[in-house]
Scaffold this active site. Structure first.
Site, PDB file in Angstrom:
ATOM      1  N   TYR A   1       0.795  -1.239   0.000  1.00 38.27           N
ATOM      2  CA  TYR A   1       0.000   0.000   0.000  1.00 38.27           C
ATOM      3  C   TYR A   1       0.820   1.280   0.000  1.00 38.27           C
ATOM      4  CZ  TYR A   1      -4.223  -2.720   1.257  1.00 38.27           C
ATOM      5  OH  TYR A   1      -5.269  -3.585   1.285  1.00 38.27           O
TER       6      TYR A   1
ATOM      7  N   TYR B   1     -15.270  -2.901   1.543  1.00 35.93           N
ATOM      8  CA  TYR B   1     -13.939  -3.448   1.259  1.00 35.93           C
ATOM      9  C   TYR B   1     -13.956  -4.935   1.586  1.00 35.93           C
ATOM     10  CZ  TYR B   1      -9.082  -4.720   1.484  1.00 35.93           C
ATOM     11  OH  TYR B   1      -7.891  -5.368   1.275  1.00 35.93           O
TER      12      TYR B   1
ATOM     13  N   ASP C   1     -19.226 -10.357   5.634  1.00 34.69           N
ATOM     14  CA  ASP C   1     -17.774 -10.338   5.752  1.00 34.69           C
ATOM     15  C   ASP C   1     -17.425  -9.779   7.140  1.00 34.69           C
ATOM     16  OD1 ASP C   1     -15.082  -9.949   5.654  1.00 34.69           O
ATOM     17  OD2 ASP C   1     -15.066  -8.874   3.733  1.00 34.69           O
TER      18      ASP C   1
ATOM     19  N   LYS D   1      -8.413 -11.986  10.276  1.00 30.39           N
ATOM     20  CA  LYS D   1      -7.827 -10.992  11.195  1.00 30.39           C
ATOM     21  C   LYS D   1      -7.671 -11.480  12.643  1.00 30.39           C
ATOM     22  CE  LYS D   1      -7.804  -7.032   8.465  1.00 30.39           C
ATOM     23  NZ  LYS D   1      -8.761  -6.797   7.391  1.00 30.39           N
TER      24      LYS D   1
HETATM   25  C1  LIG Z   1      -8.835  -7.145   5.962  1.00 30.16           C
HETATM   26  C2  LIG Z   1     -10.130  -7.471   5.335  1.00 30.16           C
HETATM   27  C3  LIG Z   1     -10.210  -8.335   4.234  1.00 30.16           C
HETATM   28  C4  LIG Z   1      -8.990  -8.932   3.579  1.00 30.16           C
HETATM   29  O1  LIG Z   1      -8.284  -9.747   4.446  1.00 30.16           O
HETATM   30  P1  LIG Z   1      -6.733 -10.071   4.120  1.00 30.16           P
HETATM   31  O2  LIG Z   1      -6.337 -11.013   5.202  1.00 30.16           O
HETATM   32  O3  LIG Z   1      -6.025  -8.764   4.164  1.00 30.16           O
HETATM   33  O4  LIG Z   1      -6.694 -10.674   2.760  1.00 30.16           O
HETATM   34  C5  LIG Z   1     -11.457  -8.617   3.728  1.00 30.16           C
HETATM   35  N1  LIG Z   1     -12.569  -8.086   4.255  1.00 30.16           N
HETATM   36  C6  LIG Z   1     -12.533  -7.267   5.317  1.00 30.16           C
HETATM   37  C7  LIG Z   1     -13.802  -6.740   5.883  1.00 30.16           C
HETATM   38  C8  LIG Z   1     -11.317  -6.916   5.888  1.00 30.16           C
HETATM   39  O5  LIG Z   1     -11.269  -6.076   6.924  1.00 30.16           O
END
Ligand SMILES: *Cc1c(COP(=O)(O)O)cnc(C)c1O
Length: 426
Positions: free
Chosen positions: A19, A147, A240, A269
């Site tokens: 980034y 995102y 998500d 995460k």
């Molecule tokens: C961080 C994130 C992703 C992507 O996860 P990575 O481990 O970075 O590939 C997808 N969706 C959400 C909501 C996120 O916060």
């Protein structure tokens, strides 16, 4: 750069950092160690981590229980492939995740990154329709401000105006987008979109907080309306929870706060408390049933090399133990109270457009764009690690942070807001 370690000078020419524009990126400070809520720099300075290493280190760094679980696993079996073999921790973890996930989510598919977990969710959705009704439903509905990752399919459902992925616009599958249905007019727009297309496999949304694209928050009623609109129009719902999962919004999952049960959920995460890369896609019985057949052609064909990683799953189990043995959700509630009290007055500051708090997330949005790279450097000078997104300065600290450290993060934010106001337009 007297205190700078040799590996940094040697490696800088070769590491392509995430980034950033490599030409103008500031030299990243060298980290020597982590402990608790602190990042210890090679030159001896300590930074209070206000964003828990991209929202992962919810128990703080180096929690002894996670380190012990990881060490035990490394000593007897770091990993063994999961295709054709079974080992303890992914199996234990799947049963536990099914027990704590929103109602109906039962089947866990492991990957190593959130983006891949979302890719798998999208594959599940498309193939669900092919397997069950034979329909070619290959499109997705994403939301403005969303995102979901950096791989091709996931980029295609990120906010199309956000700018993060504009370089790939022509290479991405085209999806449908709508604003979050917060007003009646927006709800009608979503209704029209879903009713008007028969190629929609699923709607994908971050529940209650749109994280990476700007720390936007919305209420449980809006999330429930999204779920109801999906149900009414026969589209699947993918939540998500990669950012919001594991207590960040005050409940174990944001879906629980709204009483919404998705067809598919993605997590990542904080799943391992920031110790190892691990993510998962969890599907409902109905989704799984559409794949469960004598016909190999109906199977889910996906298999990351490190799927069900033994070390990652062992640490994830230890992380779930900590949610049971230590008062994490109560800690999130106290962070929320402190952030509400401390950030509310910032609403009145000149240059502040909005203040938002939900669970252990606090965000202050400024009225004007600013140089976030320069702001990051000033935060480091002030002894904290923060990464503004767009016009928004936010906190998403480890849940174990004490009041003193949290207060220092808030003060560093206030100092930056003051700095921006003094330099606005100059
Ligand atoms: C961080 C994130 C992703 C992507 O996860 P990575 O481990 O970075 O590939 C997808 N969706 C959400 C909501 C996120 O916060």
């Amino acid at each position: 750069m007297d205190d700078e370690p040799g590996w940094l000078a040697d490696g800088l020419a070769h590491v392509w950092q995430p980034y950033v524009q490599m030409k103008t990126a500031p030299r990243p400070p060298a980290v020597a160690a982590t402990r608790g809520t602190r990042i210890v720099l090679a030159d001896g300075r300590e930074l209070i981590d206000g964003i828990a290493s991209w929202w992962t280190a919810v128990h703080g760094y180096n929690h002894p229980a996670l380190l012990a679980a990881g060490a035990r696993q490394l000593q007897h079996m770091p990993h063994v492939m999961m295709a054709g073999l079974a080992h303890e921790h992914p199996y234990r973890l799947a049963a536990r995740l099914a027990a704590i996930a929103p109602a109906g989510l039962e089947h866990v598919f492991y990957s190593e990154s959130g983006s891949v977990a979302v890719e798998v969710a999208m594959k599940m959705a498309v193939q669900f329709w092919r397997n069950s009704t034979g329909e070619q439903r290959t499109k997705f509905v994403g939301f403005h401000g969303g995102y979901h990752g950096d791989t091709f399919a996931t980029m295609s459902v990120c906010d199309p105006q956000g700018g993060m992925h504009t370089a790939f616009a022509g290479a991405l599958p085209r999806q449908y987008f709508a604003p979050l249905p917060e007003t009646e007019a927006q709800q009608e727009e979503l209704d029209r979109l879903l009713a008007g297309h028969d190629d929609i496999a699923a709607v994908i949304v971050e529940p209650l907080i749109q994280g990476a694209a700007g720390i936007r928050m919305y209420d449980t009623a809006t999330l429930r309306r999204i779920a109801e609109t999906c149900r009414a129009n026969g589209a699947l719902l993918i939540l998500d929870e990669i950012f919001t999962g594991f207590g960040r919004t005050g409940a174990m999952f944001a879906a629980d706060k709204a009483g919404v049960a998705p067809d598919i959920m993605t997590i990542g995460k904080a799943l391992t408390g920031g110790v190892a890369p691990l993510a998962a896609t969890i599907a409902s019985e109905r989704i799984f049933d559409a794949f469960y057949d004598e016909d190999f052609g109906k199977a889910l064909i996906h298999g990351p090399t490190y799927t069900g990683h033994a070390l990652g799953c062992a640490v994830a189990n230890a992380s779930l133990d900590l949610f049971e043995s230590e008062p994490r959700l109560a800690q999130v509630a106290s962070i929320k109270r402190l952030l509400e009290t401390a950030l509310a007055p910032m609403r009145a500051l000149p240059g502040v457009a909005d203040v938002r708090v939900l669970g252990a997330v606090g965000a202050v949005e400024l009225e004007h764009d600013f140089d976030t790279g320069a702001a990051r450097a000033r935060f480091i000078e002030r002894g904290v690690f923060l990464r503004p997104i767009g016009r928004t300065i936010y906190l998403a600290p480890p849940y174990v942070i004490d009041e003193g450290d949290l207060q220092q993060l808030v003060e560093a934010m206030a100092a930056e807001i003051g700095f921006q106001e003094r330099h606005a337009g100059k």
